[in-house]
Motif scaffolding. Structure first.
Motif, mmCIF file in Angstrom:
data_model
loop_
_atom_site.group_PDB
_atom_site.id
_atom_site.type_symbol
_atom_site.label_atom_id
_atom_site.label_comp_id
_atom_site.label_asym_id
_atom_site.label_seq_id
_atom_site.Cartn_x
_atom_site.Cartn_y
_atom_site.Cartn_z
ATOM 1 N N GLY A 159 10.467 4.855 11.155
ATOM 2 C CA GLY A 159 10.421 5.117 9.745
ATOM 3 C C GLY A 159 9.238 5.641 9.404
ATOM 4 O O GLY A 159 8.888 6.853 8.960
ATOM 5 N N ILE A 160 7.956 5.235 9.787
ATOM 6 C CA ILE A 160 6.652 5.180 9.319
ATOM 7 C C ILE A 160 6.290 6.711 10.323
ATOM 8 O O ILE A 160 5.867 7.748 9.402
ATOM 9 C CB ILE A 160 5.736 4.379 9.488
ATOM 10 N N ARG A 161 6.558 6.702 11.409
ATOM 11 C CA ARG A 161 6.035 7.844 12.150
ATOM 12 C C ARG A 161 6.694 8.937 11.753
ATOM 13 O O ARG A 161 6.228 10.061 11.677
ATOM 14 C CB ARG A 161 6.551 7.592 13.630
ATOM 15 N N GLU A 162 8.152 8.920 11.371
ATOM 16 C CA GLU A 162 8.910 10.059 10.981
ATOM 17 C C GLU A 162 8.930 10.266 9.531
ATOM 18 O O GLU A 162 9.409 11.259 8.806
ATOM 19 C CB GLU A 162 10.270 9.764 11.206
ATOM 20 N N GLY A 163 7.930 9.613 8.762
ATOM 21 C CA GLY A 163 7.638 9.927 7.329
ATOM 22 C C GLY A 163 9.174 9.362 6.678
ATOM 23 O O GLY A 163 9.432 10.019 5.440
ATOM 24 N N ASP A 164 10.205 8.729 7.178
ATOM 25 C CA ASP A 164 11.294 8.022 6.555
ATOM 26 C C ASP A 164 10.882 6.556 5.891
ATOM 27 O O ASP A 164 11.280 5.605 6.611
ATOM 28 C CB ASP A 164 12.342 8.111 7.489
ATOM 29 N N PHE A 165 10.120 6.671 4.990
ATOM 30 C CA PHE A 165 9.605 5.495 4.379
ATOM 31 C C PHE A 165 10.961 4.590 3.779
ATOM 32 O O PHE A 165 10.749 3.336 3.736
ATOM 33 C CB PHE A 165 8.480 5.813 3.052
ATOM 34 N N GLU A 166 11.772 5.238 3.467
ATOM 35 C CA GLU A 166 12.863 4.440 2.831
ATOM 36 C C GLU A 166 13.575 3.612 3.996
ATOM 37 O O GLU A 166 13.692 2.401 3.850
ATOM 38 C CB GLU A 166 14.089 5.288 2.274
ATOM 39 N N SER A 167 13.686 4.148 5.097
ATOM 40 C CA SER A 167 14.330 3.540 6.196
ATOM 41 C C SER A 167 13.373 2.320 6.532
ATOM 42 O O SER A 167 13.738 1.162 7.173
ATOM 43 C CB SER A 167 14.758 4.432 7.326
ATOM 44 N N ALA A 168 12.018 2.747 6.639
ATOM 45 C CA ALA A 168 10.846 1.797 7.075
ATOM 46 C C ALA A 168 11.266 0.569 6.314
ATOM 47 O O ALA A 168 10.819 -0.571 6.685
ATOM 48 C CB ALA A 168 9.420 2.315 7.206
ATOM 49 N N ALA A 169 11.203 0.792 4.755
ATOM 50 C CA ALA A 169 11.373 -0.132 3.976
ATOM 51 C C ALA A 169 12.420 -1.161 4.156
ATOM 52 O O ALA A 169 12.386 -2.406 4.162
ATOM 53 C CB ALA A 169 11.098 0.244 2.509
ATOM 54 N N LYS A 215 -3.142 0.855 7.124
ATOM 55 C CA LYS A 215 -2.988 -0.494 7.026
ATOM 56 C C LYS A 215 -2.075 -1.049 8.106
ATOM 57 O O LYS A 215 -0.781 -0.465 8.319
ATOM 58 C CB LYS A 215 -2.325 -0.768 5.697
ATOM 59 N N PRO A 216 -2.494 -1.724 9.008
ATOM 60 C CA PRO A 216 -1.404 -2.234 10.042
ATOM 61 C C PRO A 216 -0.468 -3.142 9.643
ATOM 62 O O PRO A 216 -0.278 -3.680 8.493
ATOM 63 C CB PRO A 216 -2.363 -3.002 10.982
ATOM 64 N N ALA A 228 0.845 -0.962 0.064
ATOM 65 C CA ALA A 228 -0.072 0.040 0.178
ATOM 66 C C ALA A 228 0.820 1.142 0.087
ATOM 67 O O ALA A 228 2.308 1.069 0.400
ATOM 68 C CB ALA A 228 -0.843 -0.057 1.073
ATOM 69 N N PRO A 229 0.350 2.435 -0.553
ATOM 70 C CA PRO A 229 1.060 3.623 -0.271
ATOM 71 C C PRO A 229 1.863 3.943 0.932
ATOM 72 O O PRO A 229 0.890 3.994 2.039
ATOM 73 C CB PRO A 229 0.196 4.757 -0.990
ATOM 74 N N PRO A 230 2.711 4.467 1.394
ATOM 75 C CA PRO A 230 3.627 4.964 2.482
ATOM 76 C C PRO A 230 2.356 5.704 3.429
ATOM 77 O O PRO A 230 2.371 5.368 4.562
ATOM 78 C CB PRO A 230 4.705 5.652 2.052
ATOM 79 N N PHE A 231 1.660 6.803 2.989
ATOM 80 C CA PHE A 231 0.924 7.646 3.671
ATOM 81 C C PHE A 231 -0.391 6.842 4.352
ATOM 82 O O PHE A 231 -0.983 7.270 5.144
ATOM 83 C CB PHE A 231 0.424 8.696 2.923
ATOM 84 N N ILE A 232 -0.587 5.332 3.864
ATOM 85 C CA ILE A 232 -1.694 4.748 4.482
ATOM 86 C C ILE A 232 -1.159 3.973 5.341
ATOM 87 O O ILE A 232 -1.955 3.170 6.040
ATOM 88 C CB ILE A 232 -2.434 4.214 3.108
ATOM 89 N N LEU A 233 0.216 3.836 5.760
ATOM 90 C CA LEU A 233 0.735 2.667 6.444
ATOM 91 C C LEU A 233 0.519 3.152 8.039
ATOM 92 O O LEU A 233 0.779 4.249 8.367
ATOM 93 C CB LEU A 233 2.281 2.526 6.205
ATOM 94 N N SER A 234 0.102 2.095 8.938
ATOM 95 C CA SER A 234 0.296 2.195 10.324
ATOM 96 C C SER A 234 1.418 2.026 11.194
ATOM 97 O O SER A 234 1.995 0.834 10.339
ATOM 98 C CB SER A 234 -0.981 1.729 10.793
ATOM 99 N N PRO A 235 1.873 2.533 11.962
ATOM 100 C CA PRO A 235 3.039 1.849 12.587
ATOM 101 C C PRO A 235 2.919 0.902 13.590
ATOM 102 O O PRO A 235 3.690 0.631 14.596
ATOM 103 C CB PRO A 235 3.768 3.111 13.300
ATOM 104 N N THR A 236 1.391 0.429 13.691
ATOM 105 C CA THR A 236 1.046 -0.477 14.751
ATOM 106 C C THR A 236 0.759 -1.888 14.215
ATOM 107 O O THR A 236 0.244 -2.046 13.205
ATOM 108 C CB THR A 236 -0.347 -0.012 15.314
#
Ligand code: HCR
Length: 415
Positions: free
Chosen positions: A319-329, A112-113, A30-38
């Motif tokens: 990463g998700i909370r900080e908007g750093d989706f590269e690091s989250a990935a 999206k959890p 799913a697109p990053p902005f719809i991802l939940s950090p939980t």
């Protein structure tokens, strides 16, 4: 491309990929902005954000009172009947509000959890206090990855109230909405002062994820779920969205019917599950949108074990909370690779992953026995028996009682 335009185009491609989709939505990118950090392993905590209501089930003096207390804990924002004033005084909202609308409140829309890995764990508790009696503990384990299945156990042993359940989802896309069929059920048991145990089989409603075209998904509950008591009392809960019973989103109508030998009129409770409701046995309406819920207490990440959810997903969630989706990935990729390697090693070594707190059983006898009373569909379901196996666990004698009650061969657990 501006950030907004980028989000719009990735959302449009996501929606296109949904058309004709059936299966495991959790595995879909799913697109990053719809991802939940939980992680989804945290969701069973929603069952108990009002631990007083959970504990109060044990205080009901009659079968009817306890059946109503279970229904109240499950759904009703505030009770209207004088009979239930003591519960109302505690101030409460429903488990449904937490489960299905809380992400809209905390994150602006449904998200999206994180898709839990096999063996992922989540522990927490709500401390003891005068209103709720003993400490209420939660043990969650991800018991399957494909398909994702989460098993959970909530106990207030001092009050003798226990909830054991598992949850999976089958998703499809229809009429512009995502349709989620919840697979699984929960069993609530209450140990009575007489020494008897009362059981409640709780089935789960269907949900629809609406608002997709506007990029702000939200949940609407649909169809019917049941809470069948071993005493014969049955709650039938029907859900409708805008334009049906009350023309409001999140509307429901719950009917609590007595067993055939009791001649009393059913309770009919109507309202919207995220705000208020009204019982046909009285006429008052109460609102409870202000009462704060109680977050579960969880050990600090530094003290958690490697399989515990917040420790395991720490890098991804940050990463998700900080908007750093590269690091989250990157962190997510590491977890997934590690999991793939583990599965390869297991199949090479001819072993399988051993669950820590639960044991899978092909047939849950409580589901079959109580399900018959309201013609549950399907008539049989599998289940997960709680084994204990950690600090939260109960004395072995108690667990053996449960196995006995579930007609499960005890020798399996005594190796
Ligand atoms: C459908 C869902 C995952 C499953 C979540 C469940 C059904 C899990 C068990 C809980 O007891 C109740 C519950 C509540 C959630 O509302 C539900 C999630 C909502 C969204 C999520 C999808 C996998 C993600 C879809 C992605 C969207 C937002 C486009």
């Amino acid at each position: 491309m501006s950030e907004q335009a980028g989000e719009k185009s990735s959302w449009t491609s996501f929606l296109k990929s949904l058309a004709g989709f059936t299966g495991d939505l959790s595995a879909m990118t799913a697109p990053p902005f719809i991802l939940s950090p939980t992680s989804l392993t945290e969701f069973p905590a929603y069952w108990c954000e009002r631990p007083e209501l959970f504990a109060a089930i044990a205080d009901g003096k009659t079968e009817q009172a306890r059946a109503l207390a279970v229904l109240k804990w499950f759904i009703v924002s505030r009770e209207t009947s004088l009979f239930y004033r003591p519960l109302y005084l505690h101030g409460c909202q429903s488990t449904l509000k937490g489960q299905y609308t809380s992400r809209n409140e905390s994150m602006g829309s449904e998200k999206k959890p994180l898709n839990p890995v096999l063996g992922e764990l989540f522990y927490g508790y709500w401390p003891a206090n005068a209103a709720r009696g003993g400490k209420t503990t939660l043990v969650v384990e991800q018991v399957s990855h494909h398909p994702p299945i989460t098993a959970y156990r909530i106990e207030n042993l001092e009050k003798g109230v226990i909830l054991t359940g598992h949850s999976a989802q089958k998703t499809s896309f229809s009429g512009g909405s995502i349709i989620v069929k919840q697979v699984g059920h929960a069993v609530l048991t209450v140990s009575l002062p007489s020494g008897e145990t009362e059981e409640y089989l709780i089935t789960l409603p269907r949900l629809r994820i609406d608002g997709l075209w506007y990029g702000s998904p939200y949940i609407e509950l649909a169809e019917t779920n049941y809470i069948q008591s071993s005493t014969g009392w049955l709650s039938t809960i029907e859900y409708k969205g805008k334009g049906y019973f009350s023309g409001k989103s999140h509307s429901f109508k719950a009917t609590l019917t007595p067993p055939s030998h009791i001649h009393t009129s059913p309770h009919v409770i109507e309202g919207t599950w995220h705000t208020t409701s009204k019982d046909s046995h009285s006429s008052a309406v109460f609102h409870d949108v202000t009462s704060p819920k109680e977050e579960i207490t969880v050990a600090p990440v530094e003290e958690q074990g490697e399989w515990e959810s917040r420790k395991l997903w720490f890098g991804v969630a940050k990463g998700i909370r900080e908007g750093d989706f590269e690091s989250a990935a990157t962190f997510k990729g590491k977890i997934e690779n590690e999991q793939r390697q583990r599965r390869r090693d297991e199949s090479a070594g001819g072993t399988t992953w051993e669950l820590k707190h639960f044991k899978h059983v092909e047939h849950d006898p409580v589901y079959e026995r109580l399900g018959k009373l309201f013609k549950a569909n399907p008539p049989t379901e599998d289940g997960y028996v709680y084994l204990g196996n950690d600090d939260h666990c109960q004395p072995i004698e108690h667990r053996l009682d449960i196995l006995d009650w579930m007609s499960v061969d005890q020798s399996t657990f005594l190796i």
